[in-house]
Design an enzyme around this catalytic site. Structure first.
Site, PDB file in Angstrom:
ATOM      1  N   ASP A   1       0.688  -0.976   0.251  1.00 39.98           N
ATOM      2  CA  ASP A   1       0.206  -0.157   0.075  1.00 39.98           C
ATOM      3  C   ASP A   1       0.952   1.067   0.251  1.00 39.98           C
ATOM      4  O   ASP A   1       2.271   1.094   0.022  1.00 39.98           O
ATOM      5  CB  ASP A   1      -0.958  -0.138   1.362  1.00 39.98           C
ATOM      6  CG  ASP A   1      -1.227   1.366   1.272  1.00 39.98           C
ATOM      7  OD1 ASP A   1      -3.010   1.681   0.403  1.00 39.98           O
ATOM      8  OD2 ASP A   1      -1.963   1.331   2.601  1.00 39.98           O
TER       9      ASP A   1
ATOM     10  N   ASP B   1      -0.017   5.046   0.884  1.00 41.49           N
ATOM     11  CA  ASP B   1      -0.187   6.401   1.901  1.00 41.49           C
ATOM     12  C   ASP B   1      -0.347   5.976   3.126  1.00 41.49           C
ATOM     13  O   ASP B   1      -0.865   4.807   3.394  1.00 41.49           O
ATOM     14  CB  ASP B   1      -1.527   7.413   1.698  1.00 41.49           C
ATOM     15  CG  ASP B   1      -1.515   8.193   1.747  1.00 41.49           C
ATOM     16  OD1 ASP B   1      -1.277   9.101   2.400  1.00 41.49           O
ATOM     17  OD2 ASP B   1      -2.153   9.218   0.969  1.00 41.49           O
TER      18      ASP B   1
HETATM   19 MG    MG Z   1      -2.905   3.161   3.506  1.00 42.75          MG
END
Ligand code: MG
Length: 342
Positions: free
Chosen positions: A26, A28
């Site tokens: 992932d 962010d």
């Molecule tokens: Mg995230």
């Protein structure tokens, strides 16, 4: 990988970067936050990659194209090609292409990421409900998406045109706070039409399928900061996961996680890719990891000992998840977590 109810984080004698062929990361809260690299991310990823681990980046954000995301990562010092970025726009475009005729028109409510992904699947992005679309797709359009776009989607959806959403994350972090995400925009159209979209993004299977198709991963490790997208997506895809504490999940959320939100491994940050993972051992009613011992009492979690904070958290996870079984732990872990500075 066991799909029974997980009651503790697992150990690994090997560094995770060697135990798994591909990291599905992932972005962010894992690699960057507010556009800047998270501490230890750049160095840890460089070492993992040099050791032969394939790194791929998996984002629910449908606004930016893989080219743009790859350029951003490369600028941060993480050399990345567009082929190593998988977006929910790509996952939803494939989902749509499987349900409409080749070359069909698709009404786009969102950004360039969606338009590029639709064209890649041979579909034709259009901008008006009057363009006779075969589908409507909604993805994050950025803060300047005009309100009139929701009306455009609503006109087509209310006529019965199949409706798709790249993802339904309700919020999106910004430098100034929490902003409404695509899930909030989807709610606008849902309220106006009473319809239900088909959704592609994490934690749903279309997104995981897209990452496996594009990376060819044989033994992937999902790495994320969010329990209800990254970790639940790994659970649904029946693959292992590493939760890092550099994003939205704090200790209290992790201890209260129901089974589908419990990661395989827990670590402070991406340095966790480069090491083995210590075992949590059971000793009567207590759980030990490193120098810490955690116990579930009648109304709270107790923690004794000292050492590294992630070890204490692993021991607490085992006590909390064992006590909760298939449910969600409601014991007070506040004091124990405070000892760990979490
Ligand atoms: Mg995230």
């Amino acid at each position: 990988m066991s799909q029974g109810v997980r009651t503790r984080p697992e150990g690994s004698g090997q560094p995770l970067s060697e135990a798994y062929d591909t990291a599905l990361l992932d972005l962010d809260g894992v690699v960057y936050a507010g556009g800047n690299a998270i501490a230890h991310a750049v160095d840890s990823l460089a070492v993992a990659r040099a050791g032969g681990m394939h790194l791929a980046y998996v984002t629910n954000n449908a606004l930016r194209t893989p080219d743009t995301v790859a350029a951003h990562l490369s600028e941060l010092g993480i050399p990345t090609g567009a082929e190593d970025v998988i977006t929910s726009a790509q996952a939803v475009a494939r989902l749509i292409s499987e349900q409409v005729p080749a070359g069909a028109r698709v009404l786009v409510i969102g950004g360039d990421g969606l338009r590029v992904a639709l064209r890649e699947r041979g579909l034709t992005p259009v901008e008006s409900a009057d363009d006779d679309p075969a589908a409507v797709v909604q993805g994050y359009g950025g803060p300047d998406l005009p309100w009139a776009r929701f009306a455009e989607a609503s006109y087509a959806v209310a006529r019965g045109v199949p409706w798709f959403a790249s993802n339904t994350d309700l919020t999106i972090p910004s430098g100034r706070g929490i902003a409404p995400g695509n899930g909030a925009a989807v709610e606008v159209v849902r309220i106006a039409t009473g319809a239900e979209p088909q959704v592609a993004g994490k934690p749903l299977p279309p997104m995981h399928r897209e990452t496996i198709i594009r990376t060819g991963a044989k033994r992937p490790l999902v790495v994320g900061d969010r329990l209800d997208t990254d970790i639940e997506g790994a659970f649904n895809g029946e693959v292992d996961s590493l939760l890092v504490l550099t994003g939205v999940t704090d200790g209290a959320l992790l201890l209260a996680a129901p089974p589908r939100h419990r990661p395989t491994y827990v670590d402070a940050d991406l340095r966790g890719l480069l090491t083995g993972q210590p075992e949590v051992t059971e000793d009567g009613k207590s759980f030990r990891c490193g120098g810490w011992t955690a116990t579930a009492e009648a109304d709270r979690l107790e923690l004794e000992g000292d050492g590294e904070a992630p070890d204490g958290l692993r021991a607490l996870c085992a006590a909390a998840w064992t006590a909760a079984g298939e449910g969600s732990c409601e014991l007070d872990g506040g004091k124990a977590l405070a000892r760990l500075g979490l």
